[in-house]
Design an enzyme around this catalytic site. Structure first.
Site, short mmCIF file in Angstrom:
data_model
loop_
_atom_site.label_atom_id
_atom_site.label_comp_id
_atom_site.label_asym_id
_atom_site.label_seq_id
_atom_site.Cartn_x
_atom_site.Cartn_y
_atom_site.Cartn_z
N HIS A 237 -4.17 -4.75 0.04
CA HIS A 237 -3.70 -5.32 1.30
C HIS A 237 -3.91 -6.83 1.29
CE1 HIS A 237 -3.04 -1.59 3.61
NE2 HIS A 237 -3.95 -1.10 2.79
N GLU B 167 -3.05 -8.92 3.43
CA GLU B 167 -3.40 -9.38 4.79
C GLU B 167 -4.86 -9.15 5.12
OE1 GLU B 167 -1.43 -6.92 4.04
OE2 GLU B 167 -2.14 -5.13 5.09
N CYS C 39 0.81 -1.22 0.00
CA CYS C 39 0.00 0.00 0.00
C CYS C 39 0.85 1.27 0.00
CB CYS C 39 -1.02 -0.02 1.14
SG CYS C 39 -2.30 1.25 0.94
#
Lengths: 253, 205
Positions: B181, B183, B79
């Site tokens: 992202h 995650e 990001c």
């Protein structure tokens, strides 16, 4: 193409999810971590946890819930309820929340939005706005303290100001529609969505699949939040998503 | 050892948790020595590119990042991490960044909701082991108001469509960077982490 988000909302107190048919009838609905995992498997796009406890003990419990959810659920989630200062935001974000939502505290102290956005980025700060129709006229006014207090503040103006101050997203709840299951307030949702540059989550009033469709199309919402239709298993998240996709809405499935 | 660079923006836990979920252990550090000693270095990111860049310089980590990248060791940026790899960003005026990927970071054009927030399809532009087991056009979670525009288009490993084509992923030698992202991108995000560490660490993990 960016998909529309379907977001279940979980009310948490004393480390448990509760569901209520009114303010006074709260029933235990299970472990937040388990429920979050269940919604994740069902392809919820995000989760919102609302901390409905007031005590400081409750706050510690909530941090623990956030930490445990973050260890096991790999989709974004927002924590709201009782976020009064930047320190509260930091606590939740460090525990693993992706965003925090502010409501009454932001009305009382608008700088909270700016301070939070400066510290953690606008994408972290969700401005939750509770509104109802003004008694006279066509407009809407902002409510605080969980819908109990009228402020006289114009909802459109507050949404625009909130974005100017640094909010990255608006979570809009209609108190006229909330709990009625007669549909989101489409006029309100569309008006606010078109008057701000940031994404808008519509909330309050979902009763049928058609209601969700209307909020995302006519209402121009970027996401829809619902609690009871999911908790009471009227519809599964997957059923909602299949329906919406079938009607041509871009959905992640 | 996997080092996650901590420059004070908070919220690194989701990256740590995702790495743990795929079976690896990471340390969070702002110490240049530890960063230089790691087998894999991760630059996560939330917030503003300008503040991130300022923090990196203040902590002396910008030099460590350059050294890691030059050494050929695996380097992953996420990001805002991707954005500060560029030569400069338009965020809050004009701000010089690390210059590892020639090009600029621009604000998303008006006429759409900003931030670009939510799940969008990742269009894979190259064949690469990082995509093993991840079908083309799967949804990943994005949240950003600026996007990187590299001068050399061949570094773009994946794009996403938000009215304009956005550079969603860069692979350049030992550098992998994602605008989304992983995650927070559910099953396929975790799969990407697993692929990445398998590539980066081999048997060392």
């Amino acid at each position: 193409m960016l998909t529309k988000r379907i977001i279940p909302c979980l009310d948490v107190t004393a480390g448990r999810v509760v569901k209520g048919t009114s303010f006074t009838q709260l029933r235990d609905a299970g472990d937040p971590v388990e429920l979050a995992g269940f919604y994740d498997i069902e392809d919820a796009d995000e989760l919102v946890f609302l901390d409905i406890t007031a005590s400081s003990d409750g706050r510690d419990t909530m941090v623990d819930v956030v930490r445990r959810v973050a260890e096991q659920v790999f989709i974004p989630f927002t924590v709201g309820g009782g976020i009064r200062e930047v320190a509260d935001m930091r606590l939740m974000l460090e525990a693993g929340a992706d965003k925090v939502s502010v409501n009454t505290a932001a009305v009382l102290n608008p700088d909270l939005i700016t301070d939070g956005a400066k510290k953690f980025g606008s994408q972290c700060i969700v401005l939750a706005i509770d509104v109802k129709h003004k008694e006279s006229g066509e407009d809407w006014e902002v409510l605080t303290y969980g819908g109990r207090q009228s402020t006289g503040i114009d909802a459109v103006e507050w949404a625009q100001k909130g974005v100017e101050l640094g909010a990255g997203e608006i979570l809009l709840t209609s108190w006229d529609a909330d709990g009625q299951k007669t549909g989101y307030d489409i006029d309100l949702t569309c008006t606010i969505s078109e008057s701000v540059s940031v994404p808008l989550i519509a909330s309050g009033g979902a009763g049928t699949l058609e209601h969700l469709y209307d909020a995302l199309t006519e209402g121009k919402a970027d996401a829809v939040l619902a609690a009871s239709i999911f908790h009471f298993k009227t519809y599964s998240i997957r059923a909602v998503k299949e329906y919406l996709q079938g009607r041509g809405i871009p959905i992640r499935l | 050892m996997i080092a996650i660079i901590d420059y004070g923006a908070g919220n690194l836990r989701s990256v740590v948790n995702a790495i743990a979920r795929v079976g690896y252990k990471a340390m969070v550090t702002s110490d240049a020595k530890e960063i230089l000693g790691a087998d894999v270095v991760i630059l996560p990111g939330v917030g503003a590119a300008r503040d991130t860049m300022d923090s990196l310089v203040e902590l002396g980590i910008d030099k460590a990042i350059h050294q890691v990248v030059a050494s050929g060791r695996p380097f992953l940026a996420i990001c805002i991490g991707l954005q500060v790899l560029f030569s400069a960003t338009e965020e809050e005026g004009w701000h010089e960044c690390l210059g590892i990927v020639p090009g600029t970071v621009k604000r998303l054009p008006e006429g759409r909701k900003i931030p670009h927030m939510g799940w969008n399809q990742l269009e894979q532009k190259i064949k690469h082991p990082i995509f093993d087991g991840i079908p083309d056009n799967m949804n990943f979670y994005f949240v950003h108001s600026y996007h990187g525009v590299p001068e050399d288009k061949s570094v773009i490993a994946a794009t996403t469509d938000y009215g304009i084509s956005i550079c969603a992923m860069i692979i350049k030698d030992n550098v992998v960077a994602t605008q989304f992202h992983p995650e927070k991108s559910g099953e396929y995000g975790l799969k990407m982490y697993a692929n990445y560490f398998k590539m980066a660490l081999g048997d060392k993990g």
